[in-house]
Scaffold this motif. Structure first.
Motif, PDB file in Angstrom:
ATOM      1  N   GLU A 298       8.714   6.166   7.584  1.00 40.17           N
ATOM      2  CA  GLU A 298       9.958   6.414   6.860  1.00 40.17           C
ATOM      3  C   GLU A 298       9.931   5.731   5.505  1.00 40.17           C
ATOM      4  O   GLU A 298       9.363   4.651   5.357  1.00 40.17           O
ATOM      5  N   ASP A 299      10.567   6.379   4.557  1.00 39.91           N
ATOM      6  CA  ASP A 299      10.816   5.785   3.249  1.00 39.91           C
ATOM      7  C   ASP A 299      12.326   5.838   3.021  1.00 39.91           C
ATOM      8  O   ASP A 299      13.073   6.222   3.939  1.00 39.91           O
ATOM      9  N   PRO A 300      12.823   5.439   1.878  1.00 36.45           N
ATOM     10  CA  PRO A 300      14.282   5.446   1.687  1.00 36.45           C
ATOM     11  C   PRO A 300      14.955   6.802   1.867  1.00 36.45           C
ATOM     12  O   PRO A 300      16.150   6.876   2.141  1.00 36.45           O
ATOM     13  N   ASP A 301      14.189   7.887   1.770  1.00 36.03           N
ATOM     14  CA  ASP A 301      14.748   9.228   1.957  1.00 36.03           C
ATOM     15  C   ASP A 301      14.689   9.712   3.397  1.00 36.03           C
ATOM     16  O   ASP A 301      15.059  10.843   3.694  1.00 36.03           O
TER      17      ASP A 301
ATOM     18  N   GLY B 107      -0.333  11.422  -1.016  1.00 39.88           N
ATOM     19  CA  GLY B 107      -0.959  10.556  -2.007  1.00 39.88           C
ATOM     20  C   GLY B 107      -0.403   9.151  -2.027  1.00 39.88           C
ATOM     21  O   GLY B 107      -0.810   8.344  -2.857  1.00 39.88           O
ATOM     22  N   ARG B 108       0.529   8.845  -1.119  1.00 39.97           N
ATOM     23  CA  ARG B 108       1.148   7.522  -1.084  1.00 39.97           C
ATOM     24  C   ARG B 108       0.702   6.710   0.134  1.00 39.97           C
ATOM     25  O   ARG B 108       1.212   5.631   0.367  1.00 39.97           O
ATOM     26  N   GLY B 109      -0.217   7.254   0.923  1.00 40.82           N
ATOM     27  CA  GLY B 109      -0.773   6.505   2.034  1.00 40.82           C
ATOM     28  C   GLY B 109      -0.101   6.701   3.371  1.00 40.82           C
ATOM     29  O   GLY B 109      -0.449   6.015   4.340  1.00 40.82           O
ATOM     30  N   ALA B 110       0.837   7.627   3.487  1.00 45.34           N
ATOM     31  CA  ALA B 110       1.535   7.831   4.760  1.00 45.34           C
ATOM     32  C   ALA B 110       0.572   8.303   5.846  1.00 45.34           C
ATOM     33  O   ALA B 110       0.595   7.799   6.971  1.00 45.34           O
ATOM     34  N   GLY B 111      -0.264   9.276   5.534  1.00 44.79           N
ATOM     35  CA  GLY B 111      -1.205   9.796   6.524  1.00 44.79           C
ATOM     36  C   GLY B 111      -2.188   8.731   6.978  1.00 44.79           C
ATOM     37  O   GLY B 111      -2.450   8.579   8.176  1.00 44.79           O
ATOM     38  N   ARG B 112      -2.718   7.977   6.040  1.00 46.13           N
ATOM     39  CA  ARG B 112      -3.662   6.902   6.362  1.00 46.13           C
ATOM     40  C   ARG B 112      -2.991   5.843   7.234  1.00 46.13           C
ATOM     41  O   ARG B 112      -3.567   5.368   8.215  1.00 46.13           O
ATOM     42  N   LEU B 113      -1.771   5.481   6.884  1.00 48.77           N
ATOM     43  CA  LEU B 113      -1.019   4.490   7.666  1.00 48.77           C
ATOM     44  C   LEU B 113      -0.771   4.996   9.083  1.00 48.77           C
ATOM     45  O   LEU B 113      -0.984   4.266  10.055  1.00 48.77           O
ATOM     46  N   LEU B 114      -0.336   6.233   9.220  1.00 53.36           N
ATOM     47  CA  LEU B 114      -0.066   6.803  10.544  1.00 53.36           C
ATOM     48  C   LEU B 114      -1.334   6.876  11.391  1.00 53.36           C
ATOM     49  O   LEU B 114      -1.322   6.510  12.565  1.00 53.36           O
TER      50      LEU B 114
ATOM     51  N   MET C 152       0.819  -1.199   0.000  1.00 58.06           N
ATOM     52  CA  MET C 152       0.000   0.000   0.000  1.00 58.06           C
ATOM     53  C   MET C 152       0.853   1.247   0.000  1.00 58.06           C
ATOM     54  O   MET C 152       0.605   2.182  -0.723  1.00 58.06           O
ATOM     55  N   SER C 153       1.899   1.280   0.860  1.00 60.01           N
ATOM     56  CA  SER C 153       2.542   2.570   1.040  1.00 60.01           C
ATOM     57  C   SER C 153       4.046   2.571   0.824  1.00 60.01           C
ATOM     58  O   SER C 153       4.589   3.576   0.431  1.00 60.01           O
ATOM     59  N   GLY C 154       4.722   1.481   1.139  1.00 63.85           N
ATOM     60  CA  GLY C 154       6.167   1.474   1.059  1.00 63.85           C
ATOM     61  C   GLY C 154       6.836   2.209   2.203  1.00 63.85           C
ATOM     62  O   GLY C 154       7.993   2.607   2.082  1.00 63.85           O
ATOM     63  N   PHE C 155       6.126   2.418   3.297  1.00 59.24           N
ATOM     64  CA  PHE C 155       6.672   3.094   4.464  1.00 59.24           C
ATOM     65  C   PHE C 155       6.909   2.099   5.582  1.00 59.24           C
ATOM     66  O   PHE C 155       6.123   1.183   5.786  1.00 59.24           O
ATOM     67  N   ALA C 156       7.990   2.308   6.305  1.00 61.94           N
ATOM     68  CA  ALA C 156       8.245   1.559   7.533  1.00 61.94           C
ATOM     69  C   ALA C 156       7.859   2.466   8.692  1.00 61.94           C
ATOM     70  O   ALA C 156       8.078   3.679   8.645  1.00 61.94           O
ATOM     71  N   LEU C 157       7.288   1.866   9.718  1.00 54.88           N
ATOM     72  CA  LEU C 157       6.902   2.646  10.901  1.00 54.88           C
ATOM     73  C   LEU C 157       7.853   2.369  12.046  1.00 54.88           C
ATOM     74  O   LEU C 157       8.324   1.249  12.223  1.00 54.88           O
ATOM     75  N   ARG C 158       8.105   3.407  12.820  1.00 50.18           N
ATOM     76  CA  ARG C 158       8.848   3.250  14.073  1.00 50.18           C
ATOM     77  C   ARG C 158       8.199   4.139  15.112  1.00 50.18           C
ATOM     78  O   ARG C 158       7.492   5.090  14.783  1.00 50.18           O
ATOM     79  N   HIS C 159       8.442   3.816  16.382  1.00 47.58           N
ATOM     80  CA  HIS C 159       7.836   4.596  17.453  1.00 47.58           C
ATOM     81  C   HIS C 159       8.864   5.224  18.390  1.00 47.58           C
ATOM     82  O   HIS C 159       8.498   5.963  19.296  1.00 47.58           O
ATOM     83  N   ASP C 160      10.105   4.956  18.169  1.00 54.33           N
ATOM     84  CA  ASP C 160      11.150   5.474  19.053  1.00 54.33           C
ATOM     85  C   ASP C 160      11.709   6.801  18.535  1.00 54.33           C
ATOM     86  O   ASP C 160      12.021   6.919  17.366  1.00 54.33           O
TER      87      ASP C 160
ATOM     88  N   PHE D 168       4.764  11.922  10.376  1.00 55.35           N
ATOM     89  CA  PHE D 168       4.757  11.523  11.776  1.00 55.35           C
ATOM     90  C   PHE D 168       3.395  11.786  12.386  1.00 55.35           C
ATOM     91  O   PHE D 168       2.604  12.587  11.873  1.00 55.35           O
ATOM     92  N   ALA D 169       3.137  11.087  13.465  1.00 52.29           N
ATOM     93  CA  ALA D 169       1.944  11.307  14.275  1.00 52.29           C
ATOM     94  C   ALA D 169       2.376  11.311  15.734  1.00 52.29           C
ATOM     95  O   ALA D 169       3.258  10.544  16.127  1.00 52.29           O
ATOM     96  N   ILE D 170       1.767  12.184  16.501  1.00 47.99           N
ATOM     97  CA  ILE D 170       1.968  12.233  17.942  1.00 47.99           C
ATOM     98  C   ILE D 170       0.576  12.158  18.559  1.00 47.99           C
ATOM     99  O   ILE D 170      -0.314  12.937  18.200  1.00 47.99           O
ATOM    100  N   TYR D 171       0.394  11.205  19.445  1.00 46.60           N
ATOM    101  CA  TYR D 171      -0.908  10.982  20.055  1.00 46.60           C
ATOM    102  C   TYR D 171      -0.707  10.564  21.501  1.00 46.60           C
ATOM    103  O   TYR D 171       0.409  10.291  21.928  1.00 46.60           O
ATOM    104  N   GLY D 172      -1.793  10.507  22.247  1.00 44.38           N
ATOM    105  CA  GLY D 172      -1.683  10.057  23.622  1.00 44.38           C
ATOM    106  C   GLY D 172      -2.969  10.247  24.382  1.00 44.38           C
ATOM    107  O   GLY D 172      -3.933  10.845  23.875  1.00 44.38           O
ATOM    108  N   PRO D 173      -2.987   9.735  25.606  1.00 46.42           N
ATOM    109  CA  PRO D 173      -4.193   9.850  26.423  1.00 46.42           C
ATOM    110  C   PRO D 173      -4.468  11.296  26.819  1.00 46.42           C
ATOM    111  O   PRO D 173      -3.550  12.074  27.061  1.00 46.42           O
ATOM    112  N   ILE D 174      -5.746  11.627  26.859  1.00 46.57           N
ATOM    113  CA  ILE D 174      -6.154  12.950  27.298  1.00 46.57           C
ATOM    114  C   ILE D 174      -6.269  12.901  28.823  1.00 46.57           C
ATOM    115  O   ILE D 174      -7.025  12.090  29.352  1.00 46.57           O
ATOM    116  N   PRO D 175      -5.500  13.736  29.519  1.00 48.48           N
ATOM    117  CA  PRO D 175      -5.559  13.717  30.985  1.00 48.48           C
ATOM    118  C   PRO D 175      -6.982  13.910  31.510  1.00 48.48           C
ATOM    119  O   PRO D 175      -7.785  14.630  30.913  1.00 48.48           O
TER     120      PRO D 175
END
Length: 164
Positions: free
Chosen positions: A59-62, A93-100, A1-9, A67-74
């Motif tokens: 991430e893609d090869p470049d 248009g490559r699906g990064a936003g949808r994937l995130l 779908m996207s060709g993106f790798a995800l990381r959380h660190d 990115f997305a930043i999310y978390g619990p609402i206090p």
């Protein structure tokens, strides 16, 4: 779908690279972009649990493409906020936003979240983001006129998360 790798660190250099992605979007004011390094510093220093922030980077090869930043609402019971989602123009248009967004929702649900909320600006400059939220199952649930400044309201999208 996207060709993106995800990381959380968070990694060295992310503050600059992710702030540059936010700037490249063209929608965020300098004062808003300045929050990105602050949030990443809190996350790196305190960890996800203490800071309340979770990070996802597509991430893609470049390098980082979004990115997305999310978390619990206090002080809520099972409500999470998508604080940031931004993609570099090269990733549009490559699906990064949808994937995130999908992965942030999945991970929030895995942590016990029942709902996800997304606050953004109203107006034509945010139309693509509004379409993304709605197409991912987060409809518009409220607006506040003139919230950010005269003529620029707040749009709140959100809904229940699927657990499982």
């Amino acid at each position: 779908m996207s060709g993106f790798a995800l990381r959380h660190d968070p990694r060295p250099g992310d503050a600059e690279r992710l702030a540059a992605i936010a700037a490249a979007c063209g929608n965020f004011a300098p004062a808003e972009i300045a929050f990105v390094p602050e949030i990443l510093a809190q996350l790196a220093e305190q960890g996800a649990e203490a800071s309340g922030y979770r990070l996802l980077v597509a991430e893609d090869p470049d390098g980082p493409a979004g990115f997305a930043i999310y978390g619990p609402i206090p002080a809520t019971d099972g409500s999470y906020d998508l604080y940031w989602i931004a993609t570099h123009p090269r990733a549009r248009g490559r699906g990064a936003g949808r994937l995130l967004l999908a992965e942030a929702a999945r991970r929030a649900a895995a942590e016990g979240a029942a709902r996800l909320f997304i606050e953004t600006e109203t107006g034509a400059d945010y139309a693509a983001a509004h379409r993304l939220y709605e197409s991912c199952g987060f409809p518009l649930i409220a607006t506040v006129p003139d919230y950010y400044r005269s003529g620029s309201g707040k749009a709140i999208y959100g809904g229940p998360l699927k657990r499982g």
